[in-house]
Design a protein around this motif. Structure first.
Motif, PDB file in Angstrom:
ATOM      1  N   PHE A 122      26.457 -17.860 -27.817  1.00 61.62           N
ATOM      2  CA  PHE A 122      25.629 -18.775 -27.232  1.00 61.62           C
ATOM      3  C   PHE A 122      26.278 -19.608 -26.154  1.00 61.62           C
ATOM      4  O   PHE A 122      25.926 -19.862 -25.039  1.00 61.62           O
ATOM      5  N   LEU A 123      27.543 -20.194 -26.606  1.00 60.72           N
ATOM      6  CA  LEU A 123      28.141 -21.196 -25.787  1.00 60.72           C
ATOM      7  C   LEU A 123      28.795 -20.350 -24.862  1.00 60.72           C
ATOM      8  O   LEU A 123      28.634 -20.890 -23.751  1.00 60.72           O
ATOM      9  N   ASN A 124      29.148 -19.206 -25.053  1.00 62.15           N
ATOM     10  CA  ASN A 124      29.771 -18.592 -23.930  1.00 62.15           C
ATOM     11  C   ASN A 124      29.012 -18.135 -22.829  1.00 62.15           C
ATOM     12  O   ASN A 124      29.104 -18.237 -21.587  1.00 62.15           O
ATOM     13  N   LEU A 125      27.721 -17.809 -23.372  1.00 63.85           N
ATOM     14  CA  LEU A 125      26.606 -17.411 -22.599  1.00 63.85           C
ATOM     15  C   LEU A 125      26.326 -18.584 -21.362  1.00 63.85           C
ATOM     16  O   LEU A 125      26.034 -18.535 -20.261  1.00 63.85           O
ATOM     17  N   VAL A 126      26.143 -19.836 -22.172  1.00 67.65           N
ATOM     18  CA  VAL A 126      25.796 -21.067 -21.261  1.00 67.65           C
ATOM     19  C   VAL A 126      26.848 -21.383 -20.486  1.00 67.65           C
ATOM     20  O   VAL A 126      26.716 -21.864 -19.064  1.00 67.65           O
ATOM     21  N   THR A 127      27.989 -21.370 -20.945  1.00 62.72           N
ATOM     22  CA  THR A 127      29.189 -21.567 -19.940  1.00 62.72           C
ATOM     23  C   THR A 127      29.600 -20.894 -19.045  1.00 62.72           C
ATOM     24  O   THR A 127      30.151 -21.296 -17.751  1.00 62.72           O
ATOM     25  N   LEU A 128      29.396 -19.717 -19.204  1.00 59.82           N
ATOM     26  CA  LEU A 128      29.800 -18.648 -18.226  1.00 59.82           C
ATOM     27  C   LEU A 128      28.602 -17.844 -17.298  1.00 59.82           C
ATOM     28  O   LEU A 128      29.100 -17.532 -16.249  1.00 59.82           O
ATOM     29  N   SER A 186      35.024 -18.895 -14.002  1.00 62.97           N
ATOM     30  CA  SER A 186      36.297 -18.682 -13.254  1.00 62.97           C
ATOM     31  C   SER A 186      37.613 -19.134 -14.356  1.00 62.97           C
ATOM     32  O   SER A 186      38.782 -19.134 -13.927  1.00 62.97           O
ATOM     33  N   ALA A 187      37.075 -19.909 -15.389  1.00 61.22           N
ATOM     34  CA  ALA A 187      38.219 -20.725 -16.160  1.00 61.22           C
ATOM     35  C   ALA A 187      38.889 -19.638 -17.029  1.00 61.22           C
ATOM     36  O   ALA A 187      38.662 -18.412 -17.239  1.00 61.22           O
TER      37      ALA A 187
END
Length: 305
Positions: free
Chosen positions: A32-38, A98-99
């Motif tokens: 979920f955090l991956n989805l939000v940040t990416l 792009s991180a």
């Protein structure tokens, strides 16, 4: 003797369903955090990039961090009022699209969800001793309580390592799905951050174990661990510091919150300074001693129960 006790405790930990369920929960939270940040760019529409966001997060749960967040909130609110009706695209390339992996991993670690799940495991693992009276059956450890503590602490440390590794793997997995590219970004600082954050994670787990043993309560251990992992205590202490300085007109950037485990874990960056690194190591050493002393004193004075 230690090896026998360690195998016994490792076997006991392997029988808990929570040992595996918490990894699944970590996966869900991480994705979920991956989805939000990416994939979501909530702040980009207000002119904030990923570097600015990371610098904002440096304040952690301190009063300074809250002030910075409030200022950003004000700017965002003004932008919403003054912006035109032009459609804004939020879904697509997220703030950290792009991180590299170390930066994304830092976001996951500083979010403190991994140590919250770790606290739950430690509370269950250590609390089970109290609720079931397991110690009563370990007659061979009556005169070896510190060895028994060492065995349990080793199992807890191993689970902390597992949580840390899976957090990194889930970060990598999310990047492979949603990021622009998978940039491992290996560097001396990235490796250093990985191990220092792991050290803080292990020390936090040992401290929660000490709290659980001290309170003789599974619920207390889990509750205190969860509260600490939310940063609530850091914020309360920081507000108290801020109020005292303001009342006494003291000009200083010192804050007790900066010397808490969770605050260091939440604010430490991949490109850490020597000051931040030394502070984190000193904090880790201090709380390691506190945890060991607390359990050693209890082992000496309390009957097995």
């Amino acid at each position: 003797m230690f090896l026998r006790l360690f195998k016994s405790e490792l076997f006991r930990a392997s029988k808990f369903k929570s040992t595996y369920i918490l990894i699944i929960v970590l996966f869900v939270i991480s994705m979920f955090l991956n989805l939000v940040t990416l994939k979501f760019d909530f702040l980009g529409v207000y002119g904030m990039d990923s570097e600015q966001y990371i610098r904002l997060a440096e304040g952690g749960n301190s009063m300074e961090g809250v002030n910075d967040a409030a200022q950003v909130g004000t700017i965002m609110g003004e932008s919403m009022v003054t912006s035109n009706t032009e459609e804004v695209k939020i879904l697509g390339e997220g703030l950290f699209y792009s991180a590299d992996i170390p930066t994304l991993f830092q976001i996951h670690v500083s979010d403190l969800d991994p140590i919250m799940l770790l606290a739950i495991f430690v509370g269950i693992f250590a609390g089970d001793i109290i609720s079931t009276g397991v110690n009563k059956n370990l007659v061979i450890s009556n005169n070896k309580r510190n060895l028994l503590f060492a065995a349990r602490a080793t199992v807890i440390a191993i689970y902390a390592v597992i949580i840390h590794i899976f957090t990194w793997l889930f970060t990598l997995f999310g990047a492979a799905i949603w990021a622009e590219k998978v940039d491992l970004g290996w560097s001396q600082h990235a490796v250093g951050y990985w191990f220092v954050s792991l050290l803080l994670t292990i020390v936090f787990a040992i401290l929660i174990y000490a709290i659980t043993v001290l309170t003789k309560s599974k619920a207390a251990g889990i509750t205190i661990g969860v509260v600490l992992s939310t940063g609530a205590l850091s914020l309360i202490i920081s507000i108290a510091d801020w109020a005292i300085k303001k009342k006494l007109d003291v000009k200083s950037d010192f804050s007790v919150a900066n010397y808490l485990l969770t605050e260091n874990l939440g604010s430490l960056r991949v490109d850490y300074t020597n000051t931040a690194l030394i502070r984190a190591l000193v904090v880790a050493a201090f709380y390691t001693v506190v945890g060991i002393v607390v359990v050693a004193v209890i082992n000496k004075k309390r009957d097995l129960a």
